[in-house]
Design a protein around this motif. Structure first.
Motif, PDB file in Angstrom:
ATOM      1  N   GLY A 130      45.156 -48.937 -10.385  1.00 25.85           N
ATOM      2  CA  GLY A 130      44.131 -49.114  -9.365  1.00 25.85           C
ATOM      3  C   GLY A 130      44.677 -49.179  -7.961  1.00 25.85           C
ATOM      4  O   GLY A 130      43.920 -49.078  -7.002  1.00 25.85           O
ATOM      5  N   SER A 131      46.004 -49.368  -7.811  1.00 22.46           N
ATOM      6  CA  SER A 131      46.587 -49.420  -6.467  1.00 22.46           C
ATOM      7  C   SER A 131      48.041 -48.992  -6.524  1.00 22.46           C
ATOM      8  O   SER A 131      48.723 -49.156  -7.545  1.00 22.46           O
ATOM      9  CB  SER A 131      46.485 -50.828  -5.877  1.00 22.46           C
ATOM     10  N   LEU A 132      48.502 -48.443  -5.429  1.00 22.27           N
ATOM     11  CA  LEU A 132      49.879 -47.959  -5.335  1.00 22.27           C
ATOM     12  C   LEU A 132      50.876 -49.114  -5.385  1.00 22.27           C
ATOM     13  O   LEU A 132      51.929 -49.018  -5.999  1.00 22.27           O
ATOM     14  CB  LEU A 132      50.044 -47.168  -4.029  1.00 22.27           C
ATOM     15  N   LEU A 133      50.534 -50.228  -4.711  1.00 20.98           N
ATOM     16  CA  LEU A 133      51.424 -51.380  -4.616  1.00 20.98           C
ATOM     17  C   LEU A 133      50.829 -52.568  -5.361  1.00 20.98           C
ATOM     18  O   LEU A 133      49.611 -52.683  -5.515  1.00 20.98           O
ATOM     19  CB  LEU A 133      51.657 -51.756  -3.154  1.00 20.98           C
ATOM     20  N   ARG A 134      51.711 -53.476  -5.781  1.00 18.76           N
ATOM     21  CA  ARG A 134      51.235 -54.673  -6.484  1.00 18.76           C
ATOM     22  C   ARG A 134      50.624 -55.688  -5.515  1.00 18.76           C
ATOM     23  O   ARG A 134      49.789 -56.489  -5.896  1.00 18.76           O
ATOM     24  CB  ARG A 134      52.384 -55.315  -7.261  1.00 18.76           C
ATOM     25  N   GLY A 135      51.084 -55.689  -4.268  1.00 17.23           N
ATOM     26  CA  GLY A 135      50.534 -56.588  -3.264  1.00 17.23           C
ATOM     27  C   GLY A 135      51.125 -57.975  -3.259  1.00 17.23           C
ATOM     28  O   GLY A 135      50.735 -58.817  -2.437  1.00 17.23           O
ATOM     29  N   ASP A 136      52.082 -58.261  -4.142  1.00 15.88           N
ATOM     30  CA  ASP A 136      52.669 -59.601  -4.201  1.00 15.88           C
ATOM     31  C   ASP A 136      53.462 -59.926  -2.927  1.00 15.88           C
ATOM     32  O   ASP A 136      53.409 -61.054  -2.418  1.00 15.88           O
ATOM     33  CB  ASP A 136      53.586 -59.728  -5.418  1.00 15.88           C
ATOM     34  N   LYS A 137      54.185 -58.947  -2.422  1.00 13.94           N
ATOM     35  CA  LYS A 137      54.978 -59.192  -1.219  1.00 13.94           C
ATOM     36  C   LYS A 137      54.090 -59.462  -0.013  1.00 13.94           C
ATOM     37  O   LYS A 137      54.388 -60.325   0.816  1.00 13.94           O
ATOM     38  CB  LYS A 137      55.903 -58.003  -0.943  1.00 13.94           C
ATOM     39  N   LYS A 138      53.010 -58.714   0.087  1.00  9.87           N
ATOM     40  CA  LYS A 138      52.088 -58.944   1.210  1.00  9.87           C
ATOM     41  C   LYS A 138      51.500 -60.357   1.144  1.00  9.87           C
ATOM     42  O   LYS A 138      51.438 -61.066   2.155  1.00  9.87           O
ATOM     43  CB  LYS A 138      50.970 -57.902   1.204  1.00  9.87           C
ATOM     44  N   ARG A 139      51.077 -60.750  -0.036  1.00  9.94           N
ATOM     45  CA  ARG A 139      50.497 -62.089  -0.185  1.00  9.94           C
ATOM     46  C   ARG A 139      51.522 -63.169   0.154  1.00  9.94           C
ATOM     47  O   ARG A 139      51.208 -64.138   0.864  1.00  9.94           O
ATOM     48  CB  ARG A 139      49.972 -62.281  -1.603  1.00  9.94           C
ATOM     49  N   ARG A 140      52.745 -63.011  -0.332  1.00 12.46           N
ATOM     50  CA  ARG A 140      53.771 -64.019  -0.041  1.00 12.46           C
ATOM     51  C   ARG A 140      54.098 -64.063   1.442  1.00 12.46           C
ATOM     52  O   ARG A 140      54.380 -65.140   1.993  1.00 12.46           O
ATOM     53  CB  ARG A 140      55.033 -63.736  -0.867  1.00 12.46           C
ATOM     54  N   LEU A 141      54.070 -62.899   2.099  1.00 11.82           N
ATOM     55  CA  LEU A 141      54.303 -62.873   3.545  1.00 11.82           C
ATOM     56  C   LEU A 141      53.265 -63.711   4.266  1.00 11.82           C
ATOM     57  O   LEU A 141      53.603 -64.544   5.137  1.00 11.82           O
ATOM     58  CB  LEU A 141      54.253 -61.426   4.041  1.00 11.82           C
ATOM     59  N   PHE A 142      52.000 -63.544   3.919  1.00 11.32           N
ATOM     60  CA  PHE A 142      50.948 -64.308   4.578  1.00 11.32           C
ATOM     61  C   PHE A 142      51.041 -65.797   4.223  1.00 11.32           C
ATOM     62  O   PHE A 142      50.807 -66.659   5.081  1.00 11.32           O
ATOM     63  CB  PHE A 142      49.572 -63.760   4.192  1.00 11.32           C
ATOM     64  N   GLU A 143      51.366 -66.098   2.969  1.00  9.53           N
ATOM     65  CA  GLU A 143      51.529 -67.505   2.577  1.00  9.53           C
ATOM     66  C   GLU A 143      52.638 -68.165   3.391  1.00  9.53           C
ATOM     67  O   GLU A 143      52.490 -69.307   3.866  1.00  9.53           O
ATOM     68  CB  GLU A 143      51.851 -67.594   1.086  1.00  9.53           C
ATOM     69  N   ARG A 144      53.721 -67.452   3.566  1.00  9.90           N
ATOM     70  CA  ARG A 144      54.869 -68.013   4.293  1.00  9.90           C
ATOM     71  C   ARG A 144      54.543 -68.218   5.767  1.00  9.90           C
ATOM     72  O   ARG A 144      54.827 -69.276   6.344  1.00  9.90           O
ATOM     73  CB  ARG A 144      56.069 -67.075   4.130  1.00  9.90           C
ATOM     74  N   GLU A 145      53.914 -67.238   6.393  1.00 13.33           N
ATOM     75  CA  GLU A 145      53.685 -67.316   7.833  1.00 13.33           C
ATOM     76  C   GLU A 145      52.542 -68.276   8.194  1.00 13.33           C
ATOM     77  O   GLU A 145      52.549 -68.846   9.284  1.00 13.33           O
ATOM     78  CB  GLU A 145      53.382 -65.922   8.395  1.00 13.33           C
ATOM     79  N   THR A 146      51.579 -68.453   7.302  1.00 13.12           N
ATOM     80  CA  THR A 146      50.466 -69.368   7.619  1.00 13.12           C
ATOM     81  C   THR A 146      50.752 -70.793   7.161  1.00 13.12           C
ATOM     82  O   THR A 146      50.031 -71.720   7.556  1.00 13.12           O
ATOM     83  CB  THR A 146      49.162 -68.886   6.969  1.00 13.12           C
ATOM     84  N   ALA A 147      51.775 -70.973   6.328  1.00 12.90           N
ATOM     85  CA  ALA A 147      52.271 -72.305   5.976  1.00 12.90           C
ATOM     86  C   ALA A 147      51.167 -73.251   5.485  1.00 12.90           C
ATOM     87  O   ALA A 147      51.068 -74.397   5.916  1.00 12.90           O
ATOM     88  CB  ALA A 147      52.999 -72.922   7.177  1.00 12.90           C
ATOM     89  N   GLY A 148      50.316 -72.769   4.584  1.00 11.46           N
ATOM     90  CA  GLY A 148      49.299 -73.626   3.995  1.00 11.46           C
ATOM     91  C   GLY A 148      48.110 -73.942   4.885  1.00 11.46           C
ATOM     92  O   GLY A 148      47.303 -74.825   4.567  1.00 11.46           O
ATOM     93  N   CYS A 149      47.963 -73.233   5.981  1.00 13.37           N
ATOM     94  CA  CYS A 149      46.880 -73.514   6.932  1.00 13.37           C
ATOM     95  C   CYS A 149      45.523 -73.187   6.322  1.00 13.37           C
ATOM     96  O   CYS A 149      45.344 -72.149   5.681  1.00 13.37           O
ATOM     97  CB  CYS A 149      47.094 -72.701   8.208  1.00 13.37           C
ATOM     98  N   GLU A 150      44.558 -74.074   6.539  1.00 10.23           N
ATOM     99  CA  GLU A 150      43.169 -73.842   6.145  1.00 10.23           C
ATOM    100  C   GLU A 150      42.377 -73.384   7.373  1.00 10.23           C
ATOM    101  O   GLU A 150      42.580 -73.895   8.482  1.00 10.23           O
ATOM    102  CB  GLU A 150      42.545 -75.119   5.588  1.00 10.23           C
TER     103      GLU A 150
END
Length: 567
Positions: A360-380
């Motif tokens: 269904g997609s070319l990429l798994r998207g795990d790296k993108k998600r981890r990038l956002f998790e890291r840069e937003t640092a748990g922000c709500e």
């Protein structure tokens, strides 16, 4: 009414005037003619919507209930006007009631006929969309067209020196926002009075009035007057009846609790600025549009805004614009955002590309998600200093989803889930993909949220360029080129096609929403592709240059409370 007569009536109406005779015949076969006496109720607020109405002659009133059991007529529709379509489109109950004011002939179209015609008659959906966009723009601009109050009444329940200092800060902030002197009337006891020395030259402490006539005279002489009154003052009830802003007693306590911290880096308005702009009906929103790598121009535009001292009360975006908007809402400045952009550019494969077995997609998207998790640092999102929203599309309902709560990383992950490139983001019952599909420039979102002035950056303009074929490919033999894995599976090409498809599909929505911006910065990016991440610095520079040339228009919009211009 005979079919030929119906076709003739339809041809004279704006919704159908561009249709050919054959298409008019198709529409005529799907409508029913009704003649209704005066006072006939067509539907009431809250009813299920199953019909669209087109006025042939006569008049239909659209009305809403008001407090006390009365009603208010909000529109009078005559020949050629249509109504009732929103309930058919959204499936939601009627939002108003309708009745005939005089004997009226209407053409009636059922829900099934309406949806059938949208698929069978080219151009009908476009005309309908344009008209709905015009109505939406008119309604949203009307809702956000409030003028700054001449008199702002602040109730002070405690009348202490602390609350006096808060009132002084409020007066100075109002003067800063209006860029003109402000008058202050202080009706608090002498021991808790505001100090002229603290008000500086921007604020004039006016003589204490002895009557309401004195108050009215002061208001007439000044562009804006802040009046502080305690609960026991004899003029208290009288000044509360003067048209103006009557505020909660908690406001001065709220201002006192803000402290004296300096403005943070970036472009987020300070809490005191947000309070003042809400009072003055001057809330300023920043909207950052979709655009793939062209959206890196947002960073340059923000750098210009920082240099000019611009600050925003709410921020929204879509796709790459949503990512930059989210970082800004956290308090990032342009240099920090640019540093992240350069890290991604220099290590694109390591930070974003995670190929897997196609599902269904070319990429798994795990790296993108981890990038956002890291840069937003748990922000709500709810913990951000200003209101923030991004747009995604729900594959289950087929509708736009506004993400304005929950984990910030998840919202950024969803708004950048490019179909076929990244997997959808599952959130509860929703399956979310890139918001570019439905709303690439979400100015309507901030208008609905109460923005009075909207400044936008739209990077998705100009002609898309076709990247040149690498020289190494041109030198290879025909068979070797055909069997080259990079030719058989071209990730950049897949991304480019997916993004262009989203752009084409949402172009009408983008054009409609551009009209909701007071000023829209549109960088010259025709020489760049939506996958040109490697050209980060040049794209950022183009965004900064475009924003710099737009500053006069932006300042004019801020000074006058909006005005709709595009550069």
């Amino acid at each position: 009414m005979a079919s030929a007569d119906v076709e003739h009536q339809l041809a004279a109406m704006p919704l159908f005037s561009n249709l050919t005779a054959d298409l008019l015949g198709i529409v005529a076969a799907e409508v029913e003619t009704r003649t209704l006496p005066a006072g006939t109720t067509l539907f009431q607020i809250g009813d299920d919507g199953d019909e669209l109405f087109i006025v042939v002659d006569g008049c239909v009133e659209i009305y809403l209930p008001v407090a006390g059991g009365g009603e208010e007529v909000v529109a009078e529709l005559t020949a050629g006007r249509w109504f009732g379509e929103m309930a058919l489109i959204t499936g939601e109950p009627r939002s108003a009631s309708a009745r005939t004011r005089a004997t009226t002939r209407v053409l009636v179209m059922s829900r099934s006929s309406f949806h059938s015609l949208l698929g069978r008659v080219p151009g009908l959906a476009l005309t309908l969309s344009q008209e709905l966009s015009r109505r939406l723009r008119s309604r949203l601009l009307q809702q956000s067209s409030g003028t700054a109050p001449r008199l702002i009444v602040v109730e002070d329940a405690t009348a202490t020196r602390s609350s006096a200092a808060a009132a002084e800060r409020l007066a100075l902030a109002i003067a800063d926002e209006l860029a003109e002197p402000v008058g202050v009337i202080d009706l608090a006891p002498r021991q808790a009075a505001m100090q002229a020395s603290a008000l500086q030259s921007r604020v004039e402490l006016l003589p204490t009035p002895s009557s309401l006539t004195d108050v009215n005279a002061a208001v007439a002489a000044k562009a804006s007057v802040l009046l502080r009154v305690d609960a026991q003052h004899p003029l208290g009830d009288a000044v509360r009846s003067v048209p103006g802003a009557q505020l909660s007693p908690q406001l001065l306590h709220e201002i006192a609790a803000l402290g004296d911290a300096a403005a943070a880096p970036g472009i987020v308005a300070t809490p005191l600025q947000c309070i003042v702009r809400r009072l003055l009906h001057r809330r300023v929103a920043l909207v950052l549009g979709a655009g793939g790598a062209k959206g890196l121009a947002h960073i340059g535009a923000v750098r210009c805004f920082e240099r000019a001292g611009l600050r925003f009360d709410m921020i929204a975006g879509t796709s790459i614009g949503g990512v930059v908007a989210g970082l800004l809402a956290m308090g990032w400045d342009s240099e920090r955002a640019l540093d992240l952009g350069r890290r991604v550019r220099d290590n694109f494969r390591g930070m974003l590309l995670d190929f897997g077995v196609p599902s269904g997609s070319l990429l798994r998207g795990d790296k993108k998600r981890r990038l956002f998790e890291r840069e937003t640092a748990g922000c709500e999102i709810r913990s951000l200093p200003v209101p923030f929203a991004v747009v995604a599309a729900d594959l289950v309902s087929g509708r736009e989803v506004v993400l304005n709560e929950g984990p910030l990383y998840q919202a950024l992950d969803a708004t950048t889930a490019i179909p076929t490139v990244f997997p959808p983001v599952v959130s509860g019952d929703r399956v979310l993909v890139d918001g570019w599909v439905v709303n690439p420039f979400p100015s309507d979102i901030v208008r609905r949220a109460g923005a009075d002035i909207v400044i936008g950056v739209d990077p998705n303009v100009g002609d898309e360029v076709r990247p040149p074929r690498p020289a190494t490919q041109r030198r290879r033999g025909r068979w070797r080129r055909w069997l080259d894995p990079r030719r058989l599976i071209d990730p950049a090409g897949i991304v480019r096609v997916a993004m262009r498809a989203m752009d084409v599909g949402a172009r009408e929505r983008a054009l409609a929403n551009l009209a909701l911006a007071d000023v829209c910065v549109q960088p010259s990016l025709g020489a760049y592709s939506i996958t040109d991440v490697a050209k980060l610095d040049a794209i950022v520079a183009a965004g900064e240059a475009a924003a710099d040339s737009s500053l006069d228009a932006i300042r004019a919009a801020l000074a006058h409370g909006g005005g709709t211009a595009r550069l």
